[in-house]
Write a protein that holds these residues in place. Structure first.
Motif, short mmCIF file in Angstrom:
data_model
loop_
_atom_site.label_atom_id
_atom_site.label_comp_id
_atom_site.label_asym_id
_atom_site.label_seq_id
_atom_site.Cartn_x
_atom_site.Cartn_y
_atom_site.Cartn_z
N SER A 58 0.84 -1.19 0.00
CA SER A 58 0.00 0.00 0.00
C SER A 58 0.88 1.26 0.00
N ARG A 59 0.45 2.27 -0.74
CA ARG A 59 1.19 3.53 -0.72
C ARG A 59 1.22 4.13 0.68
N ALA A 60 0.24 3.77 1.51
CA ALA A 60 0.20 4.28 2.88
C ALA A 60 1.22 3.60 3.79
N ASN A 61 1.78 2.48 3.34
CA ASN A 61 2.79 1.76 4.12
C ASN A 61 4.14 2.45 3.92
N PRO A 62 4.77 2.98 4.96
CA PRO A 62 6.01 3.74 4.78
C PRO A 62 7.21 2.90 4.39
N VAL A 63 7.08 1.56 4.34
CA VAL A 63 8.24 0.72 4.08
C VAL A 63 8.89 1.04 2.74
N TRP A 64 8.11 1.46 1.75
CA TRP A 64 8.66 1.69 0.42
C TRP A 64 9.50 2.98 0.33
N ARG A 65 9.37 3.84 1.34
CA ARG A 65 10.06 5.13 1.30
C ARG A 65 11.53 5.04 1.70
N THR A 66 11.95 3.90 2.24
CA THR A 66 13.35 3.76 2.68
C THR A 66 13.97 2.52 2.03
N PRO A 67 14.27 2.61 0.73
CA PRO A 67 14.90 1.46 0.06
C PRO A 67 16.26 1.17 0.67
N VAL A 103 13.25 -23.51 5.50
CA VAL A 103 13.16 -22.07 5.31
C VAL A 103 14.12 -21.63 4.21
N VAL A 104 13.79 -20.50 3.60
CA VAL A 104 14.69 -19.84 2.66
C VAL A 104 14.87 -18.40 3.12
N HIS A 105 16.13 -17.98 3.19
CA HIS A 105 16.46 -16.59 3.53
C HIS A 105 16.99 -15.90 2.28
N VAL A 106 16.38 -14.80 1.90
CA VAL A 106 16.79 -14.05 0.71
C VAL A 106 17.31 -12.69 1.14
N HIS A 107 18.56 -12.40 0.77
CA HIS A 107 19.20 -11.14 1.10
C HIS A 107 19.32 -10.30 -0.17
N GLY A 108 19.01 -9.02 -0.08
CA GLY A 108 19.13 -8.16 -1.25
C GLY A 108 18.83 -6.72 -0.93
N ARG A 109 18.78 -5.92 -1.99
CA ARG A 109 18.55 -4.50 -1.85
C ARG A 109 17.25 -4.14 -2.55
N SER A 110 16.39 -3.39 -1.86
CA SER A 110 15.07 -3.06 -2.39
C SER A 110 15.07 -1.73 -3.13
N ARG A 111 14.12 -1.63 -4.05
CA ARG A 111 13.79 -0.35 -4.67
C ARG A 111 12.28 -0.30 -4.85
#
Length: 209
Positions: A58-67, A103-111
């Protein structure tokens, strides 16, 4: 991840687990705060050296603002293992309870991205993937175009370019064949669907479902 005898290095199994259990727990940071968001992801093998995870929030979720750096954990089947199921309990009694899981752990960088065409393509792919088992699959185009456009403006796409993936399958590999057969039988007798899935993995840890 630790305990190398439970490390699982088959990329096809990682991908199958993520496809079967797509709701990932996405850990990220926002300033000094550690966040955990629960998001259904798609794995895209065509992007980068190790692939990428794609989703929307959701655009209201602030998680996307801090890649930035991210960890996404995908949980496969899991079940309690009673020491009473081991053949070795009757032999020497030196056994204790444990837990089996994959389990699977995925490490990476978001955008983040919010271009309409890219978002629409992602939503259509997510929908087609999860509707595939329906007798009459719903498609995005079934809804009014103006309604879809309104919803697209309310979400933001997420892409996590993968740096590395780690799998851990703890499925009684460290036990004797007799103990594994006891775990297999015990999980079946316990009666839960997830327990039966774990039972199948105990017999063949390469299985993913």
């Amino acid at each position: 991840m630790h305990m190398p005898h439970f490390k699982h290095d088959r990329p096809e199994d990682w991908q199958a687990l993520m496809a079967a259990h797509p709701l990932g727990t996405w850990f990220s940071t926002s300033g000094a705060e550690l966040r955990a968001d629960h998001v259904p992801f798609l794995f895209d093998a065509s992007h980068g050296a190790h692939g990428a995870l794609r989703a929307h929030v959701s655009r209201a979720n602030p998680v996307w603002r801090t890649p930035g750096q991210s960890l996404v954990v995908f949980q496969g089947p899991q079940a309690y293992v009673s020491p009473g199921w081991y053949a070795s309990k009757r032999e020497h009694g030196k056994v204790v309870p444990t837990w089996n899981y994959a389990v699977v752990h995925v490490h990476g960088r978001s955008r983040a991205f919010d271009g309409r065409d890219e978002l629409l393509a992602l939503v259509e792919r997510l929908t087609d993937t999860h509707e595939a088992r329906q007798a009459a699959p719903w498609r995005v185009s079934d809804a009014p175009a103006a309604y879809i456009d309104q919803l697209l403006r309310a979400i933001v796409g997420i892409e996590i370019t993968i740096d590395r993936i780690e799998g851990r399958w703890k499925m009684s590999q460290n036990r004797s064949e007799a103990d594994r057969q006891g775990v297999h039988a015990g999980l079946h007798q316990a009666g839960s669907e997830e327990g039966r899935d774990v039972a199948a993995w105990v017999v063949d840890p390469r299985l993913t479902r």
